[in-house]
Design an enzyme around this catalytic site. Structure first.
Site, PDB file in Angstrom:
ATOM      1  N   LYS A  72       0.813  -1.126  -0.060  1.00 17.15           N
ATOM      2  CA  LYS A  72       0.021   0.142  -0.024  1.00 17.15           C
ATOM      3  C   LYS A  72       0.783   1.341  -0.007  1.00 17.15           C
ATOM      4  O   LYS A  72       2.047   1.094   0.478  1.00 17.15           O
ATOM      5  CB  LYS A  72      -0.617   0.111   1.276  1.00 17.15           C
ATOM      6  CG  LYS A  72      -1.787  -1.014   1.446  1.00 17.15           C
ATOM      7  CD  LYS A  72      -2.870  -0.525   2.639  1.00 17.15           C
ATOM      8  CE  LYS A  72      -3.865  -1.818   2.827  1.00 17.15           C
ATOM      9  NZ  LYS A  72      -4.743  -1.422   3.876  1.00 17.15           N
ATOM     10  N   GLY A  98      -8.688   3.429  -2.417  1.00 20.15           N
ATOM     11  CA  GLY A  98      -8.372   2.181  -2.969  1.00 20.15           C
ATOM     12  C   GLY A  98      -7.220   2.077  -4.113  1.00 20.15           C
ATOM     13  O   GLY A  98      -7.010   1.149  -4.854  1.00 20.15           O
ATOM     14  N   GLU A 150       1.316  -4.909   4.528  1.00 20.61           N
ATOM     15  CA  GLU A 150       0.760  -5.903   5.747  1.00 20.61           C
ATOM     16  C   GLU A 150       0.091  -7.174   5.053  1.00 20.61           C
ATOM     17  O   GLU A 150       0.037  -7.447   4.058  1.00 20.61           O
ATOM     18  CB  GLU A 150      -0.219  -4.889   6.390  1.00 20.61           C
ATOM     19  CG  GLU A 150      -1.623  -4.653   5.609  1.00 20.61           C
ATOM     20  CD  GLU A 150      -2.534  -3.691   6.248  1.00 20.61           C
ATOM     21  OE1 GLU A 150      -1.921  -2.850   7.035  1.00 20.61           O
ATOM     22  OE2 GLU A 150      -3.674  -3.784   5.800  1.00 20.61           O
ATOM     23  N   LYS A 151      -0.154  -8.189   6.011  1.00 11.58           N
ATOM     24  CA  LYS A 151      -0.638  -9.365   5.919  1.00 11.58           C
ATOM     25  C   LYS A 151      -2.027  -9.255   5.125  1.00 11.58           C
ATOM     26  O   LYS A 151      -2.775  -8.252   5.447  1.00 11.58           O
ATOM     27  CB  LYS A 151      -0.899 -10.013   7.270  1.00 11.58           C
ATOM     28  CG  LYS A 151      -1.519 -11.304   7.041  1.00 11.58           C
ATOM     29  CD  LYS A 151      -0.342 -12.549   6.933  1.00 11.58           C
ATOM     30  CE  LYS A 151      -1.132 -13.611   6.395  1.00 11.58           C
ATOM     31  NZ  LYS A 151      -0.219 -14.556   5.466  1.00 11.58           N
ATOM     32  N   HIS A 195     -12.182  -2.408  -4.049  1.00 12.66           N
ATOM     33  CA  HIS A 195     -11.752  -1.452  -2.842  1.00 12.66           C
ATOM     34  C   HIS A 195     -12.510  -0.602  -2.581  1.00 12.66           C
ATOM     35  O   HIS A 195     -12.334   0.431  -1.778  1.00 12.66           O
ATOM     36  CB  HIS A 195     -10.211  -1.496  -2.737  1.00 12.66           C
ATOM     37  CG  HIS A 195      -9.472  -2.657  -2.931  1.00 12.66           C
ATOM     38  ND1 HIS A 195      -9.535  -3.693  -2.190  1.00 12.66           N
ATOM     39  CD2 HIS A 195      -8.228  -3.170  -3.685  1.00 12.66           C
ATOM     40  CE1 HIS A 195      -8.681  -4.673  -2.418  1.00 12.66           C
ATOM     41  NE2 HIS A 195      -7.977  -4.277  -3.395  1.00 12.66           N
ATOM     42  N   ASN A 222      -9.922   7.970   8.707  1.00  4.99           N
ATOM     43  CA  ASN A 222     -10.303   9.197   7.769  1.00  4.99           C
ATOM     44  C   ASN A 222     -10.774  10.280   8.787  1.00  4.99           C
ATOM     45  O   ASN A 222     -11.825  10.174   9.318  1.00  4.99           O
ATOM     46  CB  ASN A 222     -11.455   8.481   7.031  1.00  4.99           C
ATOM     47  CG  ASN A 222     -11.246   7.557   5.673  1.00  4.99           C
ATOM     48  OD1 ASN A 222     -11.921   6.906   5.447  1.00  4.99           O
ATOM     49  ND2 ASN A 222      -9.898   7.606   5.362  1.00  4.99           N
ATOM     50  N   ARG A 238     -12.487  13.003   8.410  1.00  2.00           N
ATOM     51  CA  ARG A 238     -13.328  14.021   7.558  1.00  2.00           C
ATOM     52  C   ARG A 238     -14.665  13.211   7.873  1.00  2.00           C
ATOM     53  O   ARG A 238     -14.912  11.891   8.180  1.00  2.00           O
ATOM     54  CB  ARG A 238     -12.990  13.896   6.173  1.00  2.00           C
ATOM     55  CG  ARG A 238     -12.849  12.427   5.352  1.00  2.00           C
ATOM     56  CD  ARG A 238     -12.618  12.546   3.959  1.00  2.00           C
ATOM     57  NE  ARG A 238     -12.056  11.241   3.498  1.00  2.00           N
ATOM     58  CZ  ARG A 238     -12.995  10.037   3.329  1.00  2.00           C
ATOM     59  NH1 ARG A 238     -14.016  10.073   3.661  1.00  2.00           N
ATOM     60  NH2 ARG A 238     -12.326   9.170   3.013  1.00  2.00           N
ATOM     61  N   VAL A 268     -18.670   9.287   3.004  1.00  3.54           N
ATOM     62  CA  VAL A 268     -19.778   9.267   2.138  1.00  3.54           C
ATOM     63  C   VAL A 268     -21.018   8.696   3.133  1.00  3.54           C
ATOM     64  O   VAL A 268     -22.078   9.070   2.847  1.00  3.54           O
ATOM     65  CB  VAL A 268     -19.649   8.509   1.025  1.00  3.54           C
ATOM     66  CG1 VAL A 268     -21.044   8.209   0.085  1.00  3.54           C
ATOM     67  CG2 VAL A 268     -18.418   9.108   0.173  1.00  3.54           C
ATOM     68  N   ARG A 328     -25.066   3.288  -2.868  1.00  2.00           N
ATOM     69  CA  ARG A 328     -24.354   4.288  -3.683  1.00  2.00           C
ATOM     70  C   ARG A 328     -24.880   4.469  -5.078  1.00  2.00           C
ATOM     71  O   ARG A 328     -24.498   3.251  -5.701  1.00  2.00           O
ATOM     72  CB  ARG A 328     -22.784   4.320  -3.454  1.00  2.00           C
ATOM     73  CG  ARG A 328     -22.345   4.621  -1.959  1.00  2.00           C
ATOM     74  CD  ARG A 328     -20.898   4.732  -2.250  1.00  2.00           C
ATOM     75  NE  ARG A 328     -20.299   4.665  -0.977  1.00  2.00           N
ATOM     76  CZ  ARG A 328     -18.980   5.144  -0.675  1.00  2.00           C
ATOM     77  NH1 ARG A 328     -18.343   5.436  -1.702  1.00  2.00           N
ATOM     78  NH2 ARG A 328     -18.527   5.177   0.414  1.00  2.00           N
TER      79      ARG A 328
HETATM   80  P1  ADP Z   1      -7.934   3.361   0.812  1.00  2.00           P
HETATM   81  O1  ADP Z   1      -7.787   4.284   1.881  1.00  2.00           O
HETATM   82  O2  ADP Z   1      -7.175   3.381  -0.430  1.00  2.00           O
HETATM   83  O3  ADP Z   1      -9.434   3.138   0.547  1.00  2.00           O
HETATM   84  P2  ADP Z   1      -7.721   1.080   2.672  1.00  2.00           P
HETATM   85  O4  ADP Z   1      -6.423   0.794   3.415  1.00  2.00           O
HETATM   86  O5  ADP Z   1      -8.751   1.833   3.306  1.00  2.00           O
HETATM   87  O6  ADP Z   1      -7.624   1.929   1.400  1.00  2.00           O
HETATM   88  O7  ADP Z   1      -8.369  -0.284   2.064  1.00  2.00           O
HETATM   89  C1  ADP Z   1      -9.528  -0.434   1.297  1.00  2.00           C
HETATM   90  C2  ADP Z   1     -10.029  -1.751   1.213  1.00  2.00           C
HETATM   91  O8  ADP Z   1      -8.948  -2.399   0.605  1.00  2.00           O
HETATM   92  C3  ADP Z   1     -10.516  -2.323   2.292  1.00  2.00           C
HETATM   93  O9  ADP Z   1     -11.619  -2.133   2.599  1.00  2.00           O
HETATM   94  C4  ADP Z   1     -10.231  -3.695   1.998  1.00  2.00           C
HETATM   95  O10 ADP Z   1     -11.608  -4.344   1.179  1.00  2.00           O
HETATM   96  C5  ADP Z   1      -9.065  -3.859   1.293  1.00  2.00           C
HETATM   97  N1  ADP Z   1      -7.786  -4.208   2.130  1.00  2.00           N
HETATM   98  C6  ADP Z   1      -7.074  -3.349   2.517  1.00  2.00           C
HETATM   99  N2  ADP Z   1      -6.231  -3.652   3.223  1.00  2.00           N
HETATM  100  C7  ADP Z   1      -6.423  -5.311   3.231  1.00  2.00           C
HETATM  101  C8  ADP Z   1      -5.869  -6.527   3.851  1.00  2.00           C
HETATM  102  N3  ADP Z   1      -4.546  -6.266   4.662  1.00  2.00           N
HETATM  103  N4  ADP Z   1      -6.223  -7.604   3.636  1.00  2.00           N
HETATM  104  C9  ADP Z   1      -7.180  -7.724   2.908  1.00  2.00           C
HETATM  105  N5  ADP Z   1      -7.919  -6.554   2.315  1.00  2.00           N
HETATM  106  C10 ADP Z   1      -7.524  -5.472   2.530  1.00  2.00           C
END
Ligand code: ADP
Length: 448
Positions: A158, A165, A200-201, A235, A289, A291, A294, A336
């Site tokens: 990430k 996403g 991360e895992k 995502h 977040n 803020r 939605v 949505r």
């Molecule tokens: P963003 O801020 O870009 O939206 P997030 O970190 O909030 O990213 O992650 C968005 C989505 O990605 C999560 O709701 C989930 O569906 C998926 N996701 C993120 N991290 C993991 C993880 N470690 N394992 C499985 N799915 C993940």
């Protein structure tokens, strides 16, 4: 006290903020791009200022123009909505340096939570569980591979500065990780101006659960329970609900306490959301977040708290309205509705030739559409949020179906037919959700 609020946003959230300002007796200033001249927020605000051409970079993201609009109109506060500049700590600082009230958290809190790698460290020091992964931004792909081997594949790469996403990569083995590392770094650099990555895992079938926080300047912070946002495409959330079918009161208490601990650690005030992943009885901090989100209306529906009005109160230096965590009453679901092809998901800009909003008990529509409105191609494709409330989940589902069946939109394609399918899915009806829920429904779709 505040008297005139500039809303640095567009679409349905600009209308939502205008609604709260009106109730609070505050005047409003809309800003808009040339493409949004005929928008409802421009017509409904007390004043409106054009801040640039259609491109968001030249208008809604243009800090100098937004500040100039505030100065010209004599606004004394800025509400950023979501997206655009809402999580830009620099913007929050500029607003404050110009003597305006920032309707949001302290810039320092935005900064600390905006760097996701740092946010993970904050969670750890607050005693909030996180997934195994990097403690600091990764310095090389070799380091990434060594770390991934230690925690076990699959892992997810990430961007530290990421959001929406974007820039995430799931990798199954060392080879894939070596391959993905540089492209992910470049993508992050291009999208966010910061190429830092962490990993991360990767969880195989998690639920996305999040906790709404409200905090005032006097140290009172409350959690408004959880929202489940597991129904996602690429995502991105499509359907949200509260309460979650998997959360009982004991788990709710734990998650709310964890969310408050993480938010307190950065001196958070205003409205924000702590996001968790949940799998096999465990929850893990994902990000915060800083803020309005939605999906805030589902929490409003089950708590009776007007979250945007609370943001205004907090910014005005008033104490938080609710004194303690409210019990969740009934069940709320948000759908949505995007202007897009329900099969290919291609955006569908165009003129709204027909429009009829659903009516009846338990239905709220947050939308900036009107008949004759031209959906511009330049921005997010969200055109309406259908929020339903029922005494229990089955009633909420029935009302959601009824609302979609009586929602008339002509001239643009919408995701309504896709939502209808979701509302008939046995797994959805049984509350058996995970972020993989849509995989089967989307199988024929290329590239997912
Ligand atoms: P963003 O801020 O870009 O939206 P997030 O970190 O909030 O990213 O992650 C968005 C989505 O990605 C999560 O709701 C989930 O569906 C998926 N996701 C993120 N991290 C993991 C993880 N470690 N394992 C499985 N799915 C993940």
């Amino acid at each position: 006290m505040l008297s005139k609020v500039l809303i640095a946003n567009r679409g349905e959230i600009a209308l939502r903020v205008i609604a709260a300002c009106r109730e609070a007796g505050l005047a409003t200033v809309a800003v808009h791009s040339e493409a949004d001249r005929d928008s409802l927020h421009v017509r409904l605000a007390d004043q409106a200022v054009c801040i640039g051409p259609a491109s968001a970079r030249a208008s809604y993201l243009n800090i100098a123009s937004v500040i100039a609009a505030a100065e010209i109109t004599g606004a004394d506060a800025v509400h950023p909505g979501y997206g655009f500049l809402a999580e830009n700590a620099h913007f929050a600082e500029v607003v404050q340096e110009c003597g305006l009230t920032w309707i949001g958290p302290p810039p320092g809190a935005i900064k600390q939570m905006g760097d996701k790698a740092q946010a993970r460290r904050t969670a750890v020091t607050s005693g909030v569980p996180i997934l195994p992964g990097s403690a600091n931004p990764l310095t090389s792909r070799e380091e990434a591979v060594a770390l991934a081997a230690e925690i076990g594949f699959p892992v997810i790469l990430k961007a530290s500065a990421g959001g929406g996403g974007k820039g995430m990569r799931v990798v199954a083995d060392a080879r894939a990780l070596l391959h993905a590392f540089e492209t992910a770094r470049m993508e992050a650099e291009r999208a966010f101006g910061n190429g830092d990555l962490y990993l991360e895992k990767y969880l195989d079938h998690p639920r996305h659960l999040e906790v709404q926080i409200l905090a005032d300047a006097y140290g009172r912070m409350i959690a408004l329970g959880e929202r489940e946002c597991s129904i996602q495409r690429r995502h991105q959330k499509l359907v949200e609900e509260s309460p979650s079918t998997v959360v009982d009161e004991a788990l709710r208490q734990q998650m709310c306490a964890a969310a408050v601990a993480a938010a307190r650690a950065v001196g958070f005030t205003s409205a924000g959301t702590v996001e968790f992943l949940y799998q096999d009885g465990q929850f893990y901090f994902m990000e915060m977040n800083t803020r309005i989100q939605v999906e805030h209306p589902v929490t409003e529906a089950v708590t009776g708290v007007d979250i945007v009005l609370e943001q205004l109160r907090i910014a005005a230096g008033l104490p938080l309205g609710p004194r303690r965590r409210p019990a969740l009453r009934g069940h709320a679901i948000e759908l949505r509705i995007n202007a897009e092809d329900p099969v290919t998901f291609a955006p569908s800009a165009g003129t709204v030739t027909e429009l009829g909003f659903p009516v009846g008990p338990g239905v709220r529509i947050d939308s900036h559409l009107y008949r004759g409105y031209r959906v511009p191609p330049h921005y997010d494709s969200l055109i309406a949020k259908v929020i339903v409330w029922g005494r229990d989940r089955p009633e909420a589902v029935r009302r959601a179906r009824r609302a979609l069946d009586t929602f008339l939109i002509g001239g643009v394609k919408t995701s309504i037919p896709f939502h209808r399918r979701i509302l008939e899915e046995p797994d959805f009806l049984a509350g058996r959700l995970s972020t993989r829920f849509l995989d089967r429904l989307l199988k024929p779709e290329a590239g997912t």
